[in-house]
Design a protein around this motif. Structure first.
Motif, PDB file in Angstrom:
ATOM      1  N   LEU A  52     112.781 176.592 -23.270  1.00  0.00           N
ATOM      2  CA  LEU A  52     111.582 177.236 -22.333  1.00  0.00           C
ATOM      3  C   LEU A  52     110.543 176.461 -22.084  1.00  0.00           C
ATOM      4  CD1 LEU A  52     112.593 180.937 -22.883  1.00  0.00           C
ATOM      5  CD2 LEU A  52     113.764 179.779 -20.868  1.00  0.00           C
ATOM      6  N   ASP A  53     110.091 175.980 -23.291  1.00  0.00           N
ATOM      7  CA  ASP A  53     109.050 175.173 -22.787  1.00  0.00           C
ATOM      8  C   ASP A  53     108.833 173.516 -22.693  1.00  0.00           C
ATOM      9  OD1 ASP A  53     107.504 177.050 -24.083  1.00  0.00           O
ATOM     10  OD2 ASP A  53     107.155 176.990 -26.467  1.00  0.00           O
ATOM     11  N   GLN A 109      94.061 164.140 -13.305  1.00  0.00           N
ATOM     12  CA  GLN A 109      94.929 164.821 -13.130  1.00  0.00           C
ATOM     13  C   GLN A 109      95.855 165.210 -14.454  1.00  0.00           C
ATOM     14  OE1 GLN A 109      97.342 164.477  -9.530  1.00  0.00           O
ATOM     15  NE2 GLN A 109      99.686 165.271 -10.251  1.00  0.00           N
ATOM     16  N   VAL A 110      96.026 166.146 -14.895  1.00  0.00           N
ATOM     17  CA  VAL A 110      97.062 166.759 -15.593  1.00  0.00           C
ATOM     18  C   VAL A 110      98.624 166.338 -15.700  1.00  0.00           C
ATOM     19  CG1 VAL A 110      98.047 168.552 -17.869  1.00  0.00           C
ATOM     20  CG2 VAL A 110      95.411 168.503 -16.653  1.00  0.00           C
ATOM     21  N   GLN A 111      99.709 165.660 -15.875  1.00  0.00           N
ATOM     22  CA  GLN A 111     100.204 165.353 -16.177  1.00  0.00           C
ATOM     23  C   GLN A 111     101.878 166.639 -17.011  1.00  0.00           C
ATOM     24  OE1 GLN A 111     102.122 161.327 -17.649  1.00  0.00           O
ATOM     25  NE2 GLN A 111     104.057 161.324 -16.106  1.00  0.00           N
ATOM     26  N   ASP A 112     102.126 166.840 -15.812  1.00  0.00           N
ATOM     27  CA  ASP A 112     103.600 167.898 -16.491  1.00  0.00           C
ATOM     28  C   ASP A 112     104.768 166.933 -17.111  1.00  0.00           C
ATOM     29  OD1 ASP A 112     105.650 169.671 -16.620  1.00  0.00           O
ATOM     30  OD2 ASP A 112     105.068 170.682 -15.138  1.00  0.00           O
ATOM     31  N   LYS A 113     104.925 167.050 -18.624  1.00  0.00           N
ATOM     32  CA  LYS A 113     105.371 166.449 -19.075  1.00  0.00           C
ATOM     33  C   LYS A 113     107.282 167.059 -19.112  1.00  0.00           C
ATOM     34  CE  LYS A 113     102.212 164.036 -22.549  1.00  0.00           C
ATOM     35  NZ  LYS A 113     101.802 163.829 -23.695  1.00  0.00           N
ATOM     36  N   ARG A 114     107.125 168.888 -18.875  1.00  0.00           N
ATOM     37  CA  ARG A 114     108.071 169.040 -18.933  1.00  0.00           C
ATOM     38  C   ARG A 114     109.267 168.593 -18.024  1.00  0.00           C
ATOM     39  NH1 ARG A 114     106.483 175.139 -16.554  1.00  0.00           N
ATOM     40  NH2 ARG A 114     105.436 173.805 -15.272  1.00  0.00           N
ATOM     41  N   ILE A 115     110.955 169.079 -18.431  1.00  0.00           N
ATOM     42  CA  ILE A 115     111.742 168.174 -18.106  1.00  0.00           C
ATOM     43  C   ILE A 115     112.191 168.997 -16.806  1.00  0.00           C
ATOM     44  CG2 ILE A 115     113.517 166.999 -18.292  1.00  0.00           C
ATOM     45  CD1 ILE A 115     113.031 166.063 -21.286  1.00  0.00           C
ATOM     46  N   PRO A 116     112.952 169.218 -15.774  1.00  0.00           N
ATOM     47  CA  PRO A 116     114.221 169.498 -14.958  1.00  0.00           C
ATOM     48  C   PRO A 116     115.143 169.732 -15.262  1.00  0.00           C
ATOM     49  CG  PRO A 116     112.980 167.434 -13.415  1.00  0.00           C
ATOM     50  CD  PRO A 116     112.789 167.184 -15.050  1.00  0.00           C
ATOM     51  N   LYS A 117     115.055 170.754 -15.959  1.00  0.00           N
ATOM     52  CA  LYS A 117     116.604 170.953 -16.561  1.00  0.00           C
ATOM     53  C   LYS A 117     117.175 172.115 -16.672  1.00  0.00           C
ATOM     54  CE  LYS A 117     115.396 170.124 -21.247  1.00  0.00           C
ATOM     55  NZ  LYS A 117     115.546 169.448 -22.834  1.00  0.00           N
ATOM     56  N   THR A 118     118.250 172.923 -17.234  1.00  0.00           N
ATOM     57  CA  THR A 118     119.045 173.905 -17.250  1.00  0.00           C
ATOM     58  C   THR A 118     119.757 173.870 -17.943  1.00  0.00           C
ATOM     59  OG1 THR A 118     119.480 176.198 -16.060  1.00  0.00           O
ATOM     60  CG2 THR A 118     120.422 174.089 -14.985  1.00  0.00           C
TER      61      THR A 118
END
Length: 436
Positions: free
Chosen positions: A95-96, A18-27
């Motif tokens: 955004l990335d 499984q590919v881990q999503d390294k993006r962060i939940p932020k805005t």
């Protein structure tokens, strides 16, 4: 309405890691924008809640749009606005690194934190990477070198409202609905035992749209030409709290409107049973705010029966002069009854009060009246609110010889040709005299 959406890592094909999503939940968003958006929804949040999650607001970020949702289980407020994730020279790199998310944060503490930031300060809201709908923990809110950590509850525990089935609706100017509500809201009953009077009765009447309120001692009725779709709208009672929330939002939409653009409009919709209403209108920053509210389940009384059809006598007088006199005389009115006498005589009315503990007072005013001498008692506060709701320069008080009968009050336009004149404006009020 807002929907819960949580970004989840995508599993690969069978046997693949499984590919881990390294993006962060932020805005990120400007403090002033977020503060205004939060203010639009926190009006429904009760100061004291036995259910902790109802003191919270859900923040959901999807595609650089932030949606805030708050509820007290009778009213749901939803506010949409743009984030600043696409702003700044670093927006591509930013955004990335971010992904959509939703969190459930305490409404009042978040509002207090934002109040301490400059309106132009850039606020970043960041949650741990492992959050999901059942997650509870701490969310970081920071601007510049200031950082706060607020406790978050599981989003899954927040009672978001599902889709509402729309059966009828109409659209009108925000200013028209705001004026109508402001014109009648003073007569909403606060007696919880007569819950069916604790709101505005919104209903079609032939080709008109009417808003009526009464507390048993007075009546306020606002009638306007019904917009397209209003004739098939169900008769509903809009609760006092819903009215208060709507009045603030309508005022914000009107205030923020561009004078050169089309005046802002509000969409009013209802389900078939009339048990729920939806109001949608522009927000101050170009977003949208909507209210979904339960209506009061009850039968509003037939108010037409208390409106004097053709009163025999009429006294007309300058509204501001009468309002000022009532205010002066009310200084000595008894705190409980607030009673004030008005004596009508040809060409004159005399206001008077007498309170054993304080003393007495009187004031004479010139008016257009040619009937017999009649004396009536009124609640001084009711008189002040009645006069405050009338927009015209002249007011007419119409009544029958029975000094205990209902008095009809409305704006008045004197006939320039020497005739009697006529009622003017969409507002008609009725007030019952009191014994003094």
């Amino acid at each position: 309405m807002a929907t819960r959406t949580q970004a989840e890592p995508q599993a690969g094909a069978q046997g693949e890691p499984q590919v881990q999503d390294k993006r962060i939940p932020k805005t990120r968003i400007r403090a002033g924008t977020l503060r205004a958006a939060l203010k639009d929804v926190t009006g429904v949040v009760e100061g004291r809640n036995t259910t902790p999650v109802l003191a919270n607001v859900v923040l959901e970020v999807i595609d650089q749009r932030l949606t805030l949702t708050a509820t007290d289980l009778d009213i749901w407020a939803v506010r949409d606005c743009a984030t600043d994730d696409r702003s700044g020279p670093d927006c591509k790199a930013w955004l990335d690194t971010i992904r959509m998310f939703s969190v459930c944060l305490p409404a009042k503490p978040l509002e207090a934190v934002l109040a301490e930031f400059d309106a132009d300060a850039m606020v970043t809201i960041e949650a741990p990477a492992e959050i999901d709908a059942r997650w509870a923990g701490q969310v970081t809110v920071r601007a510049g070198k200031a950082r706060f950590r607020l406790h978050a509850l599981p989003v899954a525990d927040f009672p978001l409202l599902g889709a509402m089935e729309i059966d009828a609706g109409f659209e009108m100017r925000c200013s028209a609905l705001a004026d109508a509500m402001a014109g009648v809201d003073h007569a909403i009953s606060t007696d919880e035992t007569r819950y069916y009077l604790n709101g505005i009765y919104l209903h079609p009447d032939n080709l008109d749209l009417r808003l009526a309120t009464t507390d048993g001692s007075r009546l306020a009725l606002w009638s306007i030409d019904g917009p397209d779709g209003a004739a098939s709208f169900p008769s509903v009672i809009v609760s006092r709290k819903t009215v208060a929330v709507l009045e603030k939002l309508l005022a914000g939409a009107i205030k923020a409107a561009d004078e050169k653009a089309e005046p802002p409009r509000v969409l009013v919709e209802a389900n078939a049973a009339g048990s729920r209403l939806r109001f949608a209108m522009p927000a101050e920053d170009g977003g949208e705010v909507e209210i979904v509210a339960k209506t009061i389940d009850g039968t509003f009384p037939d108010y037409r029966r208390v409106i004097p059809d053709a009163p025999e006598h009429r006294a007309t007088i300058g509204r501001s002069a009468l309002a000022a006199a009532v205010k002066r005389m009310a200084v000595l009115a008894d705190g409980k009854s607030r009673a004030m006498k008005i004596h009508f005589a040809p060409g004159q009315m005399t206001l008077s009060v007498r309170t054993p503990e304080l003393g007495d007072g009187s004031e004479e005013l010139d008016c257009a009246y040619d009937g017999p001498e009649i004396e009536m008692g009124f609640d001084s506060r009711y008189l002040r609110e009645l006069l405050g709701a009338i927009a015209s320069d002249t007011v007419a008080l119409q009544f029958n010889p029975d000094a205990l009968g209902a008095v009809r009050a409305a704006g008045w336009v004197p006939d320039a040709g020497g005739g009697a004149g006529s009622e003017t404006g969409p507002l008609l009020q009725v007030i019952m005299p009191v014994r003094v």
